[in-house]
Write a protein that holds these residues in place. Structure first.
Motif, PDB file in Angstrom:
ATOM      1  N   THR A   1       0.455 -72.800 -40.627  1.00  0.00           N
ATOM      2  CA  THR A   1      -0.881 -73.352 -40.415  1.00  0.00           C
ATOM      3  C   THR A   1      -1.901 -72.234 -40.167  1.00  0.00           C
ATOM      4  O   THR A   1      -3.020 -72.267 -40.687  1.00  0.00           O
ATOM      5  CB  THR A   1      -0.840 -74.327 -39.220  1.00  0.00           C
ATOM      6  OG1 THR A   1       0.066 -75.381 -39.541  1.00  0.00           O
ATOM      7  CG2 THR A   1      -2.212 -74.919 -38.943  1.00  0.00           C
ATOM      8  N   GLN A   2      -1.490 -71.238 -39.366  1.00  0.00           N
ATOM      9  CA  GLN A   2      -2.377 -70.093 -39.113  1.00  0.00           C
ATOM     10  C   GLN A   2      -2.770 -69.430 -40.432  1.00  0.00           C
ATOM     11  O   GLN A   2      -3.949 -69.176 -40.691  1.00  0.00           O
ATOM     12  CB  GLN A   2      -1.640 -69.051 -38.235  1.00  0.00           C
ATOM     13  CG  GLN A   2      -1.366 -69.501 -36.831  1.00  0.00           C
ATOM     14  CD  GLN A   2      -2.638 -69.532 -35.998  1.00  0.00           C
ATOM     15  OE1 GLN A   2      -3.283 -70.583 -35.879  1.00  0.00           O
ATOM     16  NE2 GLN A   2      -3.021 -68.374 -35.455  1.00  0.00           N
ATOM     17  N   LEU A   3      -1.768 -69.166 -41.247  1.00  0.00           N
ATOM     18  CA  LEU A   3      -2.033 -68.513 -42.536  1.00  0.00           C
ATOM     19  C   LEU A   3      -2.922 -69.399 -43.407  1.00  0.00           C
ATOM     20  O   LEU A   3      -3.852 -68.939 -44.064  1.00  0.00           O
ATOM     21  CB  LEU A   3      -0.708 -68.211 -43.253  1.00  0.00           C
ATOM     22  CG  LEU A   3       0.185 -67.160 -42.580  1.00  0.00           C
ATOM     23  CD1 LEU A   3       1.576 -67.149 -43.210  1.00  0.00           C
ATOM     24  CD2 LEU A   3      -0.445 -65.774 -42.681  1.00  0.00           C
ATOM     25  N   GLY A   4      -2.621 -70.703 -43.395  1.00  0.00           N
ATOM     26  CA  GLY A   4      -3.367 -71.650 -44.220  1.00  0.00           C
ATOM     27  C   GLY A   4      -4.832 -71.721 -43.812  1.00  0.00           C
ATOM     28  O   GLY A   4      -5.727 -71.736 -44.663  1.00  0.00           O
ATOM     29  N   ARG A   5      -5.087 -71.761 -42.507  1.00  0.00           N
ATOM     30  CA  ARG A   5      -6.477 -71.854 -42.027  1.00  0.00           C
ATOM     31  C   ARG A   5      -7.241 -70.570 -42.346  1.00  0.00           C
ATOM     32  O   ARG A   5      -8.429 -70.605 -42.684  1.00  0.00           O
ATOM     33  CB  ARG A   5      -6.496 -72.127 -40.516  1.00  0.00           C
ATOM     34  CG  ARG A   5      -6.136 -73.577 -40.235  1.00  0.00           C
ATOM     35  CD  ARG A   5      -6.156 -73.954 -38.767  1.00  0.00           C
ATOM     36  NE  ARG A   5      -5.861 -75.371 -38.670  1.00  0.00           N
ATOM     37  CZ  ARG A   5      -5.161 -75.924 -37.694  1.00  0.00           C
ATOM     38  NH1 ARG A   5      -4.693 -75.192 -36.697  1.00  0.00           N
ATOM     39  NH2 ARG A   5      -4.934 -77.224 -37.703  1.00  0.00           N
ATOM     40  N   TRP A   6      -6.547 -69.473 -42.255  1.00  0.00           N
ATOM     41  CA  TRP A   6      -7.163 -68.189 -42.591  1.00  0.00           C
ATOM     42  C   TRP A   6      -7.565 -68.172 -44.074  1.00  0.00           C
ATOM     43  O   TRP A   6      -8.675 -67.800 -44.433  1.00  0.00           O
ATOM     44  CB  TRP A   6      -6.150 -67.087 -42.254  1.00  0.00           C
ATOM     45  CG  TRP A   6      -6.512 -65.704 -42.646  1.00  0.00           C
ATOM     46  CD1 TRP A   6      -7.653 -65.039 -42.318  1.00  0.00           C
ATOM     47  CD2 TRP A   6      -5.722 -64.811 -43.433  1.00  0.00           C
ATOM     48  NE1 TRP A   6      -7.620 -63.787 -42.848  1.00  0.00           N
ATOM     49  CE2 TRP A   6      -6.443 -63.614 -43.535  1.00  0.00           C
ATOM     50  CE3 TRP A   6      -4.467 -64.894 -44.051  1.00  0.00           C
ATOM     51  CZ2 TRP A   6      -5.956 -62.507 -44.242  1.00  0.00           C
ATOM     52  CZ3 TRP A   6      -3.984 -63.796 -44.735  1.00  0.00           C
ATOM     53  CH2 TRP A   6      -4.726 -62.615 -44.829  1.00  0.00           C
ATOM     54  N   LEU A   7      -6.673 -68.666 -44.913  1.00  0.00           N
ATOM     55  CA  LEU A   7      -6.939 -68.660 -46.359  1.00  0.00           C
ATOM     56  C   LEU A   7      -7.926 -69.751 -46.763  1.00  0.00           C
ATOM     57  O   LEU A   7      -8.679 -69.612 -47.716  1.00  0.00           O
ATOM     58  CB  LEU A   7      -5.630 -68.859 -47.137  1.00  0.00           C
ATOM     59  CG  LEU A   7      -4.619 -67.719 -47.030  1.00  0.00           C
ATOM     60  CD1 LEU A   7      -3.264 -68.156 -47.576  1.00  0.00           C
ATOM     61  CD2 LEU A   7      -5.126 -66.489 -47.780  1.00  0.00           C
TER      62      LEU A   7
END
Lengths: 261, 305
Positions: free
Chosen positions: A216-222
């Motif tokens: 989720t962290q990676l997804g929100r960043w992207l």
């Protein structure tokens, strides 16, 4: 090595044929799940949050929520597609024993199950992403990065669950247990519906060890440029990778041993 | 085709297969007869290159299964004790997917599947789901599946266990035809009639060891008389009556439910028993079978286990 890869594709081919029998429920679930979540939580709760506090993390609630839902769908789909066939293959119908009587090896069977699960995850995630885009929860340009990162997380988790399922001696509620005591808490406590930092510190560790939180962290960043230090991103990628590598190594060994003793 | 010397499988301190020697030649149908727990299935799994031996030598098709398992298995057909078919797929799909595990192409598999369906007498059922098949049909499908790669050796573990008599006869007929086409068969069974019907040569296993080896008829000649008289006097009287029949026939065995008298003149000996005033509840004169060989060699019946 080349022969080994071919063996895995033959197992995957069989798995896809078996999934094809379930195509209606796979498609219905793949479409219904995002639509229901987006309509109820996304729009309903979103309206409340957006009018109350002007969104989360500087973006509308729906945009905040979308990458987490996408990653959760990938992780849940990946888990389903490795645990059911593995329990069936070792315990219910013992199909893996039939496969191992042919020229296939245990490791190829494990790889094949995982490969087919990966394709299912790509499909589920792509459908989910499309629904998100139609709801305006993600940018159209986010397709490749978001689908890639979610699939990656789903696959790493699936590898780990493949190894776990290969050790189950007796089904005895294993599938229901993992759903209620692993998937559900993971879904609720990984900063999916609210930032992890709003949880009491005593509960935040669930998020830190959760593959869903890292995805989720990676997804929100992207997706909307949530601030994330490069080292944090690297750590999340590495954490998921470690999960996947351990899963594959253990699963391959466990499959071969269980089918030859 | 198969050569085993001192073949042993040990689990911790339990020895499942205890140093057995045997060889199977091309085109032969070879049986492993013995009660449950004799080590038949363990032996079969070692022959199928799915279980590593603890010690001894084993060569299958000129190769060592410890090092060339996948290559050997590509030329084997395996029919396990339990039908592990995919119940969600149809009959045809089961054969097709199994063929694909060997990497066989569709162009080969489609005509091969038609042949196998004809052989297994399942042509009407080609599109049926496996769930809808009877026990005998599932067994025939499992055998057909084992033949999909045109194996040099077909390994059958207890092929007719759990089937009704009619289904067993159909299956025997199919296996007999297969034998005529020159496929090497290895069959384990605890049914002596099955071993007599299907096997040209067999080993009798008990407690992980081979206790006898030979053609069924030769084993019977060697270890038994030509005929057997079975008489029952009721379980409480059998032993008492037997004590007074010691001079009849060559040899006598008292089982809990009946007395067996080994003789070359069954009818005459039965007359002598009756003439002495012993009226059996039931009596039967039959030809000696492998069951008698097993009883002679181990002191137990195959059904004891």
């Amino acid at each position: 090595m080349r022969g080994s890869w071919r063996g895995a594709t033959r197992v995957a081919e069989y798995r896809l044929r078996n999934m094809w029998k379930w195509r209606n429920s796979i498609i219905a679930f793949g479409l219904g799940n995002p639509v229901l979540y987006l309509a109820s939580v996304g729009l309903g709760v979103g309206l409340l949050v957006d009018t109350g506090s002007g969104g989360v993390d500087g973006v509308p609630y729906l945009v905040f929520l979308a990458p987490a839902l996408l990653a959760a769908a990938a992780i849940q789909g990946g888990q389903d597609e490795v645990t059911f066939p593995t329990i069936a293959g070792f315990i219910w119908e013992k199909l893996f024993f039939a496969m191992r009587a042919t020229s296939l090896t245990g490791g190829q069977i494990a790889d094949g199950v995982l490969l087919a699960a990966a394709l299912r995850v790509v499909f589920t995630t792509a459908v989910y992403w499309l629904v998100l885009a139609l709801f305006g929860a993600v940018e159209w340009t986010s397709a490749l990065p978001l689908i890639t990162v979610s699939t990656y997380a789903g696959l790493c988790w699936a590898a780990l669950m493949l190894a776990v399922a290969a050790n189950v001696k007796n089904e005895d509620g294993f599938l229901a247990f993992t759903w209620r005591l692993v998937i559900m808490p993971m879904f609720l406590f990984s900063g999916t519906f609210f930032p992890l930092s709003t949880l009491p510190l005593a509960l935040q560790w669930i998020g830190w060890i959760s593959p869903l939180w890292h995805a989720t962290q990676l997804g929100r960043w992207l997706s909307y440029g949530m601030p994330l230090e490069p080292w944090q991103a690297a750590l999340s990628v590495a954490y998921l990778l470690a999960m996947g590598v351990v899963g594959v190594v253990v699963a391959r060994r466990r499959f071969e041993r269980r089918l030859t003793s | 085709m198969i050569r085993a010397q001192g073949l042993t499988k040990r689990y911790d301190d339990f020895v499942a297969v205890d140093g057995i020697d045997f060889a199977v030649e091309r085109g032969e149908s070879f049986g492993i007869l013995g009660p449950n727990g004799a080590g038949k299935s363990t032996t079969m799994r070692m022959l199928g290159a799915t279980l590593q031996r603890t010690s001894g030598d084993l060569m299958i098709l000129g190769r060592d299964p410890a090092h060339e398992g996948p290559t050997i298995r590509a030329h084997l057909g395996v029919v396990p004790q339990q039908d592990n078919l995919d119940t969600e797929l149809t009959v045809t799909e089961n054969l097709y997917t199994y063929g694909r595990y060997f990497g066989l192409p569709k162009s080969y598999l489609m005509p091969r599947i038609d042949e196998l369906l004809a052989f297994a007498q399942l042509e009407d059922k080609r599109s049926a789901k496996v769930d809808a098949l009877s026990g005998g049909m599932k067994r025939r499908l499992t055998i057909a599946r084992g033949l999909v790669n045109e194996p040099s050796i077909l390994l059958l573990d207890e092929p007719t266990t759990g089937l009704d008599p009619q289904a067993r006869h159909v299956l025997w007929d199919r296996l007999f035809r297969l034998k005529e086409t020159g496929v090497t068969l290895v069959i384990t069974t605890h049914y002596m009639d099955e071993a007599e019907q299907l096997c040209e040569r067999l080993v009798v296993m008990d407690g992980g060891r081979i206790v006898a080896e030979g053609a069924p008829a030769a084993l019977i000649r060697e270890h038994s008389t030509r005929e057997v008289v079975e008489v029952r006097f009721g379980s409480d009287r059998n032993a008492e009556v037997a004590a007074q029949l010691g001079d009849i026939g060559e040899r006598l065995e008292v089982l809990p439910d009946r007395i067996l008298i080994y003789t070359d003149a069954g009818e005459a000996d039965l007359q002598r028993i009756v003439a002495r005033g012993f009226m059996p509840v039931t009596s039967l004169v039959r030809r000696a079978s492998l069951e008698d060989v097993f009883l002679r060699l181990t002191g137990r019946t195959l059904a004891d286990e």
